[in-house]
Motif scaffolding. Structure first.
Motif, PDB file in Angstrom:
ATOM      1  N   CYS A 215       5.811 -22.378 -50.739  1.00  0.00           N
ATOM      2  CA  CYS A 215       5.779 -21.430 -51.552  1.00  0.00           C
ATOM      3  C   CYS A 215       4.438 -21.753 -52.449  1.00  0.00           C
ATOM      4  O   CYS A 215       4.468 -22.594 -53.196  1.00  0.00           O
ATOM      5  CB  CYS A 215       7.011 -21.228 -51.986  1.00  0.00           C
ATOM      6  SG  CYS A 215       6.916 -19.500 -53.308  1.00  0.00           S
ATOM      7  N   PRO A 216       3.479 -20.622 -52.588  1.00  0.00           N
ATOM      8  CA  PRO A 216       2.556 -20.996 -53.465  1.00  0.00           C
ATOM      9  C   PRO A 216       2.952 -20.943 -55.314  1.00  0.00           C
ATOM     10  O   PRO A 216       2.470 -21.504 -55.848  1.00  0.00           O
ATOM     11  CB  PRO A 216       1.493 -19.626 -53.387  1.00  0.00           C
ATOM     12  CG  PRO A 216       1.875 -19.000 -52.104  1.00  0.00           C
ATOM     13  CD  PRO A 216       3.605 -19.614 -51.779  1.00  0.00           C
ATOM     14  N   PHE A 217       4.181 -20.323 -55.198  1.00  0.00           N
ATOM     15  CA  PHE A 217       4.625 -20.434 -56.720  1.00  0.00           C
ATOM     16  C   PHE A 217       5.724 -21.447 -56.950  1.00  0.00           C
ATOM     17  O   PHE A 217       6.309 -21.512 -58.224  1.00  0.00           O
ATOM     18  CB  PHE A 217       5.423 -18.851 -56.929  1.00  0.00           C
ATOM     19  CG  PHE A 217       4.239 -17.821 -56.801  1.00  0.00           C
ATOM     20  CD1 PHE A 217       3.277 -17.789 -58.047  1.00  0.00           C
ATOM     21  CD2 PHE A 217       4.066 -17.216 -55.797  1.00  0.00           C
ATOM     22  CE1 PHE A 217       2.326 -16.814 -57.869  1.00  0.00           C
ATOM     23  CE2 PHE A 217       2.931 -16.198 -55.509  1.00  0.00           C
ATOM     24  CZ  PHE A 217       2.227 -16.041 -56.807  1.00  0.00           C
ATOM     25  N   LEU A 253      11.692 -17.113 -58.907  1.00  0.00           N
ATOM     26  CA  LEU A 253      10.512 -16.071 -58.014  1.00  0.00           C
ATOM     27  C   LEU A 253      10.566 -14.871 -58.264  1.00  0.00           C
ATOM     28  O   LEU A 253       9.524 -13.944 -58.064  1.00  0.00           O
ATOM     29  CB  LEU A 253      10.591 -16.420 -56.705  1.00  0.00           C
ATOM     30  CG  LEU A 253      10.471 -17.863 -56.387  1.00  0.00           C
ATOM     31  CD1 LEU A 253      10.704 -18.250 -54.721  1.00  0.00           C
ATOM     32  CD2 LEU A 253       8.737 -18.150 -56.228  1.00  0.00           C
ATOM     33  N   CYS A 257       6.948 -13.573 -56.642  1.00  0.00           N
ATOM     34  CA  CYS A 257       6.731 -13.740 -55.232  1.00  0.00           C
ATOM     35  C   CYS A 257       5.928 -12.796 -55.000  1.00  0.00           C
ATOM     36  O   CYS A 257       5.878 -11.472 -55.167  1.00  0.00           O
ATOM     37  CB  CYS A 257       8.408 -13.403 -54.770  1.00  0.00           C
ATOM     38  SG  CYS A 257       8.237 -13.299 -52.812  1.00  0.00           S
ATOM     39  N   CYS A 260       4.764 -13.068 -49.072  1.00  0.00           N
ATOM     40  CA  CYS A 260       4.152 -13.637 -48.184  1.00  0.00           C
ATOM     41  C   CYS A 260       4.942 -14.030 -46.877  1.00  0.00           C
ATOM     42  O   CYS A 260       4.498 -14.052 -45.603  1.00  0.00           O
ATOM     43  CB  CYS A 260       2.961 -14.672 -48.637  1.00  0.00           C
ATOM     44  SG  CYS A 260       3.742 -16.135 -48.736  1.00  0.00           S
ATOM     45  N   GLU A 262       6.326 -16.955 -46.147  1.00  0.00           N
ATOM     46  CA  GLU A 262       6.021 -18.208 -45.467  1.00  0.00           C
ATOM     47  C   GLU A 262       7.301 -18.937 -45.664  1.00  0.00           C
ATOM     48  O   GLU A 262       7.588 -19.580 -44.792  1.00  0.00           O
ATOM     49  CB  GLU A 262       4.833 -18.899 -46.727  1.00  0.00           C
ATOM     50  CG  GLU A 262       3.503 -18.453 -46.142  1.00  0.00           C
ATOM     51  CD  GLU A 262       3.175 -19.003 -44.869  1.00  0.00           C
ATOM     52  OE1 GLU A 262       3.352 -18.180 -43.643  1.00  0.00           O
ATOM     53  OE2 GLU A 262       2.619 -20.041 -44.929  1.00  0.00           O
ATOM     54  N   ASN A 274      12.976 -13.522 -46.899  1.00  0.00           N
ATOM     55  CA  ASN A 274      12.026 -12.629 -47.235  1.00  0.00           C
ATOM     56  C   ASN A 274      13.039 -11.287 -47.406  1.00  0.00           C
ATOM     57  O   ASN A 274      12.463 -10.424 -48.162  1.00  0.00           O
ATOM     58  CB  ASN A 274      11.175 -12.386 -46.338  1.00  0.00           C
ATOM     59  CG  ASN A 274       9.840 -11.655 -47.072  1.00  0.00           C
ATOM     60  OD1 ASN A 274       9.638 -12.299 -48.053  1.00  0.00           O
ATOM     61  ND2 ASN A 274       9.184 -10.879 -46.476  1.00  0.00           N
TER      62      ASN A 274
HETATM   63  S1  SF4 Z   1       7.380 -14.878 -49.760  1.00  0.00           S
HETATM   64 FE1  SF4 Z   1       8.442 -16.922 -50.138  1.00  0.00          FE
HETATM   65  S2  SF4 Z   1       6.703 -18.404 -49.643  1.00  0.00           S
HETATM   66 FE2  SF4 Z   1       5.885 -16.196 -50.180  1.00  0.00          FE
HETATM   67  S3  SF4 Z   1       5.574 -16.181 -52.599  1.00  0.00           S
HETATM   68 FE3  SF4 Z   1       7.426 -15.345 -51.911  1.00  0.00          FE
HETATM   69  S4  SF4 Z   1       9.013 -16.773 -52.187  1.00  0.00           S
HETATM   70 FE4  SF4 Z   1       7.023 -18.039 -52.115  1.00  0.00          FE
END
Ligand code: SF4
Ligand code: SF4
Ligand code: SF4
Length: 315
Positions: A215-217, A253, A257, A260, A262, A274
């Protein structure tokens, strides 16, 4: 499944010229940027070891730029490599990055959180028709059956705010929005039903932390979940600790968030993360009129107080 859906399942959504055009544009721009010295490195994708696969790469010379590709196998959100925690990448100097529309939203969030400055980046946006679902055969064409769920209802096929747009979008059929349908089913349940739904899913979590790592965050140098003096959360995969981890994660998040997906892609236990992200995003939009990743200069609603904020939860 009706007959038209069956037909869509085997109809390729993209052809080779779509990938070739995007790849060519990315290579040209990367070569120019590296030759002129505008950037020290380009974060993009290269072919993976197996046919049809792709993986992240960082190229630092014009010659290596010829290895860059774009295809429906370019699933990774490369914004992950731009946080301050990725010192070895950030230490290279000014960077260019290849970004799909959903990755752009993560980039906007990271810029808003001062993880990276916009003028330290050249963003090579790419027109994106969709990427493979987790586990889909990468040697087979991208079809209604193999496309990622997030892409079925994408509203950012063409990334906004990039310095360049690589490729163009092929015409696409409308795809059934499976995630929205599942969210609607979940929202129709009673609170007890929703609790049972998540309890069952979270009970499978093995606490591998792949969702956090991708996760980028999730860029904290020490995650609350790893602290052991004192221990904030039970770290073994047991029901109470799992539930606490996922609640902490969702709250941390909220409003950040980028959607994405991911985290869901890398989860080895097929937990619909998600869906939870989308539910949180929906709540934030309804409560605060806010959508993450649209405005780089804006702080998220949970990081800012406004007189007009909804106070009805305070009893
Ligand atoms: S979808 Fe998942 S990986 Fe992407 S920003 Fe949100 S929490 Fe992080
Ligand atoms: S969500 Fe949109 S931009 Fe992101 S991979 Fe899917 S189609 Fe591409
Ligand atoms: S990736 Fe899946 S199994 Fe691993 S910690 Fe996250 S939710 Fe649990």
């Amino acid at each position: 499944m009706n007959k038209s859906a069956q037909k869509l399942d085997v109809t390729p959504l993209v052809d080779e010229s779509y990938c070739a055009a995007a790849t060519q544009a990315i290579r040209c721009e990367a070569t120019r940027l590296l030759t002129e010295g505008t950037v020290a490195a380009v974060i993009g994708y290269q072919a993976g070891r197996r046919k049809g696969t792709a993986m992240p790469t960082i190229v630092s010379s014009p010659e290596k730029a010829a290895e860059l590709i774009f295809s429906s196998a370019c699933v990774n959100n490369l914004a992950l490599y731009l946080t301050k925690a990725k010192k070895e990448v950030r230490g290279k100097g000014r960077l260019a990055i290849v970004a799909k529309g959903c990755d752009m939203r993560a980039l906007a969030g990271l810029i808003a959180e001062s993880q990276v400055k916009r003028d330290e980046l050249v963003i090579i946006g790419v027109a994106c028709a969709g990427v493979y679902a987790s586990g889909a055969d990468r040697a087979a064409p991208l079809t209604n059956a193999t496309i990622a769920r997030k892409c079925r209802e994408c509203v950012v096929h063409l990334p906004e705010g990039a310095d360049l747009l690589a490729g163009s979008l092929p015409q696409q059929p409308m795809l059934t929005p499976l995630e929205s349908q599942e969210l609607a089913r979940l929202e129709a349940l009673t609170p007890a039903g929703r609790w049972a739904f998540w309890k069952e899913h979270f009970s499978r979590c093995v606490r591998c932390m792949a969702c956090r790592q991708v996760c980028p965050f999730c860029y904290c140098e020490q995650c609350l979940c790893d602290r052991n003096r004192p221990q904030a959360l039970e770290s073994t995969p047991r029901p109470a600790g799992n539930m606490a981890w996922h609640i902490v994660r969702a709250m941390h998040l909220a409003g950040r968030c980028a959607g994405c997906a991911e985290c869901e892609r890398v989860c080895p236990m097929d937990i619909p993360l998600n869906l939870l992200n989308r539910k949180m995003a929906k709540e934030l939009k309804e409560l605060y009129g806010y959508e993450a990743g649209l405005q780089p200069q804006e702080k998220g609603p949970l990081a800012e107080y406004k007189d007009t904020d909804d106070q009805s939860f305070i009893k």
